[in-house]
Motif scaffolding. Structure first.
Motif, PDB file in Angstrom:
ATOM      1  N   UNK A  15       0.865  -1.179   0.000  1.00  0.00           N
ATOM      2  CA  UNK A  15       0.000   0.000   0.000  1.00  0.00           C
ATOM      3  C   UNK A  15       0.896   1.221   0.000  1.00  0.00           C
ATOM      4  N   UNK A  16       1.053   1.843  -1.182  1.00  0.00           N
ATOM      5  CA  UNK A  16       1.995   2.932  -1.332  1.00  0.00           C
ATOM      6  C   UNK A  16       1.387   4.282  -1.005  1.00  0.00           C
ATOM      7  N   UNK A  17       2.009   5.301  -1.519  1.00  0.00           N
ATOM      8  CA  UNK A  17       1.548   6.652  -1.273  1.00  0.00           C
ATOM      9  C   UNK A  17       0.197   6.891  -1.927  1.00  0.00           C
ATOM     10  N   UNK A  18      -0.540   7.900  -1.455  1.00  0.00           N
ATOM     11  CA  UNK A  18      -1.823   8.225  -2.088  1.00  0.00           C
ATOM     12  C   UNK A  18      -1.649   8.521  -3.570  1.00  0.00           C
ATOM     13  N   UNK A  19      -2.641   8.127  -4.339  1.00  0.00           N
ATOM     14  CA  UNK A  19      -2.609   8.284  -5.801  1.00  0.00           C
ATOM     15  C   UNK A  19      -3.336   9.572  -6.171  1.00  0.00           C
ATOM     16  N   UNK A  20      -2.673  10.440  -6.915  1.00  0.00           N
ATOM     17  CA  UNK A  20      -3.303  11.670  -7.367  1.00  0.00           C
ATOM     18  C   UNK A  20      -4.304  11.355  -8.470  1.00  0.00           C
ATOM     19  N   UNK A  21      -5.552  11.778  -8.261  1.00  0.00           N
ATOM     20  CA  UNK A  21      -6.603  11.618  -9.260  1.00  0.00           C
ATOM     21  C   UNK A  21      -7.102  13.019  -9.613  1.00  0.00           C
ATOM     22  N   UNK A  22      -6.657  13.574 -10.736  1.00  0.00           N
ATOM     23  CA  UNK A  22      -6.950  14.975 -11.064  1.00  0.00           C
ATOM     24  C   UNK A  22      -8.307  15.219 -11.711  1.00  0.00           C
ATOM     25  N   UNK A  23      -9.194  14.230 -11.687  1.00  0.00           N
ATOM     26  CA  UNK A  23     -10.512  14.442 -12.274  1.00  0.00           C
ATOM     27  C   UNK A  23     -11.211  13.134 -12.564  1.00  0.00           C
ATOM     28  N   UNK A  24     -12.414  13.195 -13.095  1.00  0.00           N
ATOM     29  CA  UNK A  24     -13.212  11.991 -13.345  1.00  0.00           C
ATOM     30  C   UNK A  24     -12.565  10.962 -14.263  1.00  0.00           C
ATOM     31  N   UNK A  25     -11.567  11.367 -15.047  1.00  0.00           N
ATOM     32  CA  UNK A  25     -10.920  10.424 -15.963  1.00  0.00           C
ATOM     33  C   UNK A  25      -9.841   9.574 -15.305  1.00  0.00           C
ATOM     34  N   UNK A  26      -9.614   9.771 -14.032  1.00  0.00           N
ATOM     35  CA  UNK A  26      -8.648   8.911 -13.339  1.00  0.00           C
ATOM     36  C   UNK A  26      -7.258   9.496 -13.188  1.00  0.00           C
ATOM     37  N   UNK A  27      -6.250   8.643 -13.024  1.00  0.00           N
ATOM     38  CA  UNK A  27      -6.051   7.283 -13.563  1.00  0.00           C
ATOM     39  C   UNK A  27      -6.666   6.166 -12.695  1.00  0.00           C
TER      40      UNK A  27
END
Length: 283
Positions: A15-27
């Motif tokens: 379980x790594x660092x938080x994943x940046x999700x910059x909008x509805x398209x993900x990643x």
């Protein structure tokens, strides 16, 4: 900051660092991969990236769902902004994990305000936001709680210590170099918030009744005197994102094993799923 970890939860494999999700398209592939690998994932997004062009567009209603009326009654602009952006991010995250559509995800709230996914008990979720950042935790292992605060939020010297720390923690802070105390207190606060959210208590659980030892490679809940308060089923961790936000997570392994397939199409009856999709397409 007092010793932030390089991974979010050292005691939970991969379980790594938080994943940046910059909008509805993900990643969203990255989020699903994290969930498949570790059974849980933490994502974060910037408020501005999740704001709709027109916050009052009635086409948002299917996405906001049952919260639409509550949202429309909000008078404070900043509160409304955070509410709509955070719900959009939460529902898109849940939809990605469940391989469903966000308008099919129904948010409900337990006593105290903790959100959950109605009809999807295999997945647990948690939400936190502050300033310009929102975080969402999702787990198929058991309970999860997340919290985010500005890393430089002033806490020391404002009475926070007496309201939020056990005697053991007060002694620990007192033994620290003065320039490290505020960052350590922010970390303690977010850990306590995350744990309280995970167990469904929020601020109703007095923070002076449990604590953490920040020097531990694997944090655990402690009693006020510093003795262990939880077992190996709990994992905790903290890191900094965007160089200015402290994010903490509390994760409980329920011991019942992971749900390997959490796609909505395999968890719901085929007839019910088809009916729901048909309703969504008709909106």
């Amino acid at each position: 900051m007092a010793g932030p970890t390089s991974t979010m939860v050292p005691g939970t494999p991969s379980l790594g660092r938080p994943i940046l999700v910059p909008g509805p398209d993900g990643p969203w592939d990255d989020v699903r991969a994290a969930l498949a690998r570790a059974g849980a994932a933490v994502v974060y997004g910037r408020l501005g990236d999740w704001l709709p062009d027109d916050p009052d567009d009635p086409r948002l209603q299917p996405l906001i769902g049952h919260d639409w009326g509550r949202y429309q009654r909000m008078a404070h602009a900043k509160v409304r902004t955070r509410f709509v952006a955070s719900r959009l991010m939460l529902k898109h995250t849940a939809a990605a994990v469940l391989e469903s559509k966000p308008e099919l995800i129904e948010l409900a709230y337990r006593p105290g305000g903790r959100p959950y996914l109605r009809g999807c008990d295999q997945i647990d979720i948690s939400l936190s936001h502050t300033d310009e950042i929102m975080t969402v935790g999702v787990s198929r292992r058991g309970r999860i709680g997340v919290d985010v605060e500005l890393a430089d939020r002033q806490m020391v010297g404002l009475g926070t210590e007496s309201q939020a720390c056990t005697p053991y923690e007060l002694a620990m802070l007192e033994a620290m170099a003065e320039h490290r105390r505020n960052g350590a207190l922010v970390r303690l606060w977010t850990l306590k918030e995350a744990y309280s959210k995970a167990i469904g208590q929020g601020l109703r659980f007095r923070f002076t009744e449990f604590g953490f030892r920040l020097s531990d490679p694997r944090a655990q809940v402690l009693r006020p005197d510093g003795s262990p308060g939880t077992g190996e089923e709990w994992s905790f961790g903290t890191c900094v994102v965007e160089r200015r936000y402290t994010v903490s997570v509390a994760l409980c392994d329920s011991g019942f094993g992971e749900t390997s397939d959490v796609a909505a199409r395999t968890m719901l009856d085929d007839g019910l799923l088809s009916a729901l999709i048909g309703l969504a397409d008709a909106v």
